[in-house]
Design a protein around this motif. Structure first.
Motif, PDB file in Angstrom:
ATOM      1  N   PHE A  41       0.822  -1.203   0.000  1.00 28.52           N
ATOM      2  CA  PHE A  41       0.000   0.000   0.000  1.00 28.52           C
ATOM      3  C   PHE A  41       0.860   1.259   0.000  1.00 28.52           C
ATOM      4  O   PHE A  41       0.501   2.268  -0.589  1.00 28.52           O
ATOM      5  CB  PHE A  41      -0.965  -0.001   1.181  1.00 28.52           C
ATOM      6  CG  PHE A  41      -1.979  -1.104   1.095  1.00 28.52           C
ATOM      7  CD1 PHE A  41      -2.955  -1.065   0.122  1.00 28.52           C
ATOM      8  CD2 PHE A  41      -1.933  -2.180   1.944  1.00 28.52           C
ATOM      9  CE1 PHE A  41      -3.888  -2.079   0.001  1.00 28.52           C
ATOM     10  CE2 PHE A  41      -2.853  -3.198   1.843  1.00 28.52           C
ATOM     11  CZ  PHE A  41      -3.833  -3.153   0.870  1.00 28.52           C
ATOM     12  N   ARG A  42       2.007   1.201   0.652  1.00 28.96           N
ATOM     13  CA  ARG A  42       2.932   2.331   0.636  1.00 28.96           C
ATOM     14  C   ARG A  42       3.416   2.566  -0.796  1.00 28.96           C
ATOM     15  O   ARG A  42       3.522   3.697  -1.243  1.00 28.96           O
ATOM     16  CB  ARG A  42       4.095   2.071   1.588  1.00 28.96           C
ATOM     17  CG  ARG A  42       5.027   3.246   1.718  1.00 28.96           C
ATOM     18  CD  ARG A  42       6.085   3.065   2.792  1.00 28.96           C
ATOM     19  NE  ARG A  42       6.728   1.777   2.745  1.00 28.96           N
ATOM     20  CZ  ARG A  42       6.775   0.923   3.764  1.00 28.96           C
ATOM     21  NH1 ARG A  42       6.197   1.215   4.904  1.00 28.96           N
ATOM     22  NH2 ARG A  42       7.393  -0.238   3.651  1.00 28.96           N
ATOM     23  N   SER A  43       3.666   1.489  -1.522  1.00 28.52           N
ATOM     24  CA  SER A  43       4.113   1.589  -2.903  1.00 28.52           C
ATOM     25  C   SER A  43       3.020   2.214  -3.779  1.00 28.52           C
ATOM     26  O   SER A  43       3.313   3.069  -4.620  1.00 28.52           O
ATOM     27  CB  SER A  43       4.485   0.210  -3.434  1.00 28.52           C
ATOM     28  OG  SER A  43       4.776   0.276  -4.801  1.00 28.52           O
ATOM     29  N   ILE A  44       1.779   1.800  -3.594  1.00 30.14           N
ATOM     30  CA  ILE A  44       0.675   2.363  -4.376  1.00 30.14           C
ATOM     31  C   ILE A  44       0.508   3.846  -4.060  1.00 30.14           C
ATOM     32  O   ILE A  44       0.324   4.661  -4.959  1.00 30.14           O
ATOM     33  CB  ILE A  44      -0.636   1.588  -4.120  1.00 30.14           C
ATOM     34  CG1 ILE A  44      -0.547   0.212  -4.761  1.00 30.14           C
ATOM     35  CG2 ILE A  44      -1.835   2.346  -4.680  1.00 30.14           C
ATOM     36  CD1 ILE A  44      -1.729  -0.665  -4.502  1.00 30.14           C
ATOM     37  N   ARG A  45       0.606   4.205  -2.776  1.00 30.20           N
ATOM     38  CA  ARG A  45       0.517   5.621  -2.388  1.00 30.20           C
ATOM     39  C   ARG A  45       1.608   6.443  -3.058  1.00 30.20           C
ATOM     40  O   ARG A  45       1.354   7.529  -3.570  1.00 30.20           O
ATOM     41  CB  ARG A  45       0.645   5.755  -0.872  1.00 30.20           C
ATOM     42  CG  ARG A  45      -0.632   6.004  -0.152  1.00 30.20           C
ATOM     43  CD  ARG A  45      -0.379   6.141   1.334  1.00 30.20           C
ATOM     44  NE  ARG A  45      -0.068   7.471   1.753  1.00 30.20           N
ATOM     45  CZ  ARG A  45      -0.947   8.421   1.960  1.00 30.20           C
ATOM     46  NH1 ARG A  45      -2.216   8.181   1.759  1.00 30.20           N
ATOM     47  NH2 ARG A  45      -0.586   9.610   2.362  1.00 30.20           N
ATOM     48  N   ASN A  46       2.823   5.916  -3.067  1.00 29.35           N
ATOM     49  CA  ASN A  46       3.929   6.625  -3.706  1.00 29.35           C
ATOM     50  C   ASN A  46       3.713   6.740  -5.209  1.00 29.35           C
ATOM     51  O   ASN A  46       4.024   7.772  -5.811  1.00 29.35           O
ATOM     52  CB  ASN A  46       5.261   5.919  -3.422  1.00 29.35           C
ATOM     53  CG  ASN A  46       5.707   6.093  -2.002  1.00 29.35           C
ATOM     54  OD1 ASN A  46       5.285   7.018  -1.311  1.00 29.35           O
ATOM     55  ND2 ASN A  46       6.559   5.200  -1.542  1.00 29.35           N
TER      56      ASN A  46
END
Length: 154
Positions: A41-46
């Motif tokens: 999810f951190r990757s998608i947010r970034n």
């Protein structure tokens, strides 16, 4: 200076330990307690935060190739690219809306950046090209008209 991490045989440089969040007693917090979401999810947010406004060029190019395939009587290729284009356009619209909602400052900064600012024009062109595809390949004038007006307004 190096310090031994509690209950661990590792010796970690002090500079790295200073960057990690700790409890008041000095214990390093585990990942799950650091207030970060999991890596996926951190990757998608970034990815959403860094989404370039020029990604609509993908829809432009796919639409142009689809229309060319239609003009040269490659109906199957034109339709496959058309349906792919509809999905890509919707995905990019959703991601762009999420970016405007959650990362407004970055969107405003992109408008002021002379390198990224022209990328916003790809939305207009992609919208109009997709409208052309709806006319030529699906004979759907209602959706084509909506896309035309969306392109004119934007």
């Amino acid at each position: 200076m190096r310090r031994k991490v509690s209950n661990s045989p590792l010796v970690v440089p002090e500079i790295l330990l200073e960057q990690l969040p700790t409890t008041p007693s000095g214990r390093i917090l585990p990942n799950r307690q650091r207030g970060r979401e999991p890596g996926f999810f951190r990757s998608i947010r970034n990815d959403i935060a860094n989404l370039s406004p020029g990604y609509f060029a993908l829809v432009m190019a796919t639409g142009i190739v689809s229309i060319a395939a239609h003009d040269y009587d490659h109906r199957l290729a034109a339709l496959v690219l058309f349906y792919l284009n509809v999905g890509l356009y919707l995905l990019l619209c959703v991601l762009s809306i999420l970016r405007v909602i959650f990362f407004t400052g970055r969107v405003v900064a992109d408008f002021g950046d002379h390198g990224k600012n022209p990328g916003f024009l790809t939305f207009v062109a992609a919208t109009c090209i997709l409208g052309n595809q709806f006319v030529l390949l699906a004979a759907n004038y209602a959706i084509a008209s909506l896309l035309f007006y969306a392109g004119v307004i934007s």
